[in-house]
Design a protein around this motif. Sequence first.
Motif, PDB file in Angstrom:
ATOM      1  N   LEU A  23       0.836  -1.197   0.000  1.00 42.43           N
ATOM      2  CA  LEU A  23       0.000   0.000   0.000  1.00 42.43           C
ATOM      3  C   LEU A  23       0.873   1.250   0.000  1.00 42.43           C
ATOM      4  N   PRO A  24       0.402   2.314  -0.644  1.00 40.76           N
ATOM      5  CA  PRO A  24       1.155   3.562  -0.543  1.00 40.76           C
ATOM      6  C   PRO A  24       1.023   4.118   0.868  1.00 40.76           C
ATOM      7  N   SER A  25       2.048   4.808   1.332  1.00 42.35           N
ATOM      8  CA  SER A  25       1.974   5.362   2.687  1.00 42.35           C
ATOM      9  C   SER A  25       1.291   6.723   2.708  1.00 42.35           C
ATOM     10  N   ALA A  26       1.267   7.408   1.575  1.00 41.07           N
ATOM     11  CA  ALA A  26       0.586   8.699   1.467  1.00 41.07           C
ATOM     12  C   ALA A  26      -0.314   8.670   0.240  1.00 41.07           C
ATOM     13  N   VAL A  27      -1.516   9.212   0.385  1.00 43.01           N
ATOM     14  CA  VAL A  27      -2.503   9.164  -0.693  1.00 43.01           C
ATOM     15  C   VAL A  27      -3.278  10.477  -0.765  1.00 43.01           C
ATOM     16  N   TYR A  28      -3.942  10.667  -1.902  1.00 46.65           N
ATOM     17  CA  TYR A  28      -4.953  11.707  -2.014  1.00 46.65           C
ATOM     18  C   TYR A  28      -6.260  11.125  -1.490  1.00 46.65           C
ATOM     19  N   ALA A  29      -7.086  11.977  -0.871  1.00 45.09           N
ATOM     20  CA  ALA A  29      -8.393  11.532  -0.393  1.00 45.09           C
ATOM     21  C   ALA A  29      -9.403  12.652  -0.595  1.00 45.09           C
ATOM     22  N   ARG A  30     -10.571  12.306  -1.134  1.00 46.07           N
ATOM     23  CA  ARG A  30     -11.638  13.294  -1.330  1.00 46.07           C
ATOM     24  C   ARG A  30     -12.574  13.255  -0.129  1.00 46.07           C
ATOM     25  N   VAL A  31     -12.911  14.430   0.381  1.00 40.82           N
ATOM     26  CA  VAL A  31     -13.831  14.553   1.508  1.00 40.82           C
ATOM     27  C   VAL A  31     -15.254  14.358   0.980  1.00 40.82           C
ATOM     28  N   THR A  32     -15.972  13.385   1.539  1.00 36.36           N
ATOM     29  CA  THR A  32     -17.347  13.113   1.110  1.00 36.36           C
ATOM     30  C   THR A  32     -18.382  13.513   2.150  1.00 36.36           C
ATOM     31  N   LYS A  33     -17.920  13.762   3.379  1.00 39.58           N
ATOM     32  CA  LYS A  33     -18.836  14.165   4.445  1.00 39.58           C
ATOM     33  C   LYS A  33     -18.033  14.911   5.505  1.00 39.58           C
ATOM     34  N   VAL A  34     -18.627  15.973   6.038  1.00 39.96           N
ATOM     35  CA  VAL A  34     -17.958  16.780   7.061  1.00 39.96           C
ATOM     36  C   VAL A  34     -18.902  16.957   8.246  1.00 39.96           C
ATOM     37  N   GLN A  35     -18.366  16.755   9.443  1.00 41.64           N
ATOM     38  CA  GLN A  35     -19.073  17.088  10.681  1.00 41.64           C
ATOM     39  C   GLN A  35     -18.140  17.957  11.499  1.00 41.64           C
ATOM     40  N   GLU A  36     -18.650  19.102  11.938  1.00 44.89           N
ATOM     41  CA  GLU A  36     -17.809  20.029  12.688  1.00 44.89           C
ATOM     42  C   GLU A  36     -18.153  19.955  14.169  1.00 44.89           C
ATOM     43  N   TYR A  37     -17.106  19.868  14.989  1.00 47.03           N
ATOM     44  CA  TYR A  37     -17.237  19.874  16.440  1.00 47.03           C
ATOM     45  C   TYR A  37     -16.402  21.039  16.970  1.00 47.03           C
ATOM     46  N   PRO A  38     -16.561  21.397  18.233  1.00 45.63           N
ATOM     47  CA  PRO A  38     -15.828  22.572  18.743  1.00 45.63           C
ATOM     48  C   PRO A  38     -14.308  22.506  18.575  1.00 45.63           C
ATOM     49  N   ASP A  39     -13.699  21.349  18.792  1.00 44.05           N
ATOM     50  CA  ASP A  39     -12.231  21.250  18.764  1.00 44.05           C
ATOM     51  C   ASP A  39     -11.662  20.512  17.561  1.00 44.05           C
ATOM     52  N   TYR A  40     -12.514  19.873  16.752  1.00 43.42           N
ATOM     53  CA  TYR A  40     -12.019  19.062  15.637  1.00 43.42           C
ATOM     54  C   TYR A  40     -13.121  18.842  14.613  1.00 43.42           C
ATOM     55  N   TYR A  41     -12.749  18.190  13.522  1.00 40.92           N
ATOM     56  CA  TYR A  41     -13.689  17.838  12.460  1.00 40.92           C
ATOM     57  C   TYR A  41     -13.685  16.325  12.292  1.00 40.92           C
ATOM     58  N   VAL A  42     -14.802  15.793  11.799  1.00 39.79           N
ATOM     59  CA  VAL A  42     -14.894  14.372  11.476  1.00 39.79           C
ATOM     60  C   VAL A  42     -15.270  14.268  10.006  1.00 39.79           C
ATOM     61  N   TYR A  43     -14.483  13.499   9.256  1.00 45.10           N
ATOM     62  CA  TYR A  43     -14.661  13.381   7.812  1.00 45.10           C
ATOM     63  C   TYR A  43     -14.902  11.939   7.390  1.00 45.10           C
ATOM     64  N   ASN A  44     -15.620  11.796   6.288  1.00 47.93           N
ATOM     65  CA  ASN A  44     -15.616  10.546   5.525  1.00 47.93           C
ATOM     66  C   ASN A  44     -14.738  10.822   4.325  1.00 47.93           C
ATOM     67  N   LEU A  45     -13.852   9.884   4.014  1.00 44.95           N
ATOM     68  CA  LEU A  45     -12.897  10.074   2.933  1.00 44.95           C
ATOM     69  C   LEU A  45     -12.967   8.945   1.918  1.00 44.95           C
ATOM     70  N   LYS A  46     -12.800   9.299   0.671  1.00 41.79           N
ATOM     71  CA  LYS A  46     -12.677   8.323  -0.413  1.00 41.79           C
ATOM     72  C   LYS A  46     -11.260   8.441  -0.956  1.00 41.79           C
ATOM     73  N   ILE A  47     -10.506   7.357  -0.911  1.00 45.82           N
ATOM     74  CA  ILE A  47      -9.120   7.348  -1.358  1.00 45.82           C
ATOM     75  C   ILE A  47      -9.067   7.477  -2.882  1.00 45.82           C
ATOM     76  N   LEU A  48      -8.135   8.306  -3.359  1.00 38.82           N
ATOM     77  CA  LEU A  48      -7.963   8.546  -4.792  1.00 38.82           C
ATOM     78  C   LEU A  48      -6.634   7.967  -5.261  1.00 38.82           C
ATOM     79  N   ASP A  49      -6.515   7.792  -6.571  1.00 40.55           N
ATOM     80  CA  ASP A  49      -5.233   7.349  -7.121  1.00 40.55           C
ATOM     81  C   ASP A  49      -4.364   8.559  -7.445  1.00 40.55           C
TER      82      ASP A  49
END
Length: 94
Positions: A23-49
Amino acid sequence: MLEQMIQNVIEKLIKAKYQHIKLPSAVYARVTKVQEYPDYYVYNLKILDENKAVNTEFPEIPEVKSKVALENGDVAAALLLYGQLNVYIVGKVV
């Protein structure tokens, strides 16, 4: 002949013990969902080539926590820590 035998042994060893190095150790990822919280964000990611097209070998990765602010549809640079789907977002790809 000896060279082929050594290659077969190495391939079997990688498959058995070190599958993560394929597996590659670093990848591109597209954000498909964002949830914002006071101190951080939660994302759903789709890995890209490398061409930024969806890589179908990876499932969508849910609930990736990060302090990096991204929007839905952004492309992020992400690390796959320890050869697993433990994703760490490095930043936004420009």
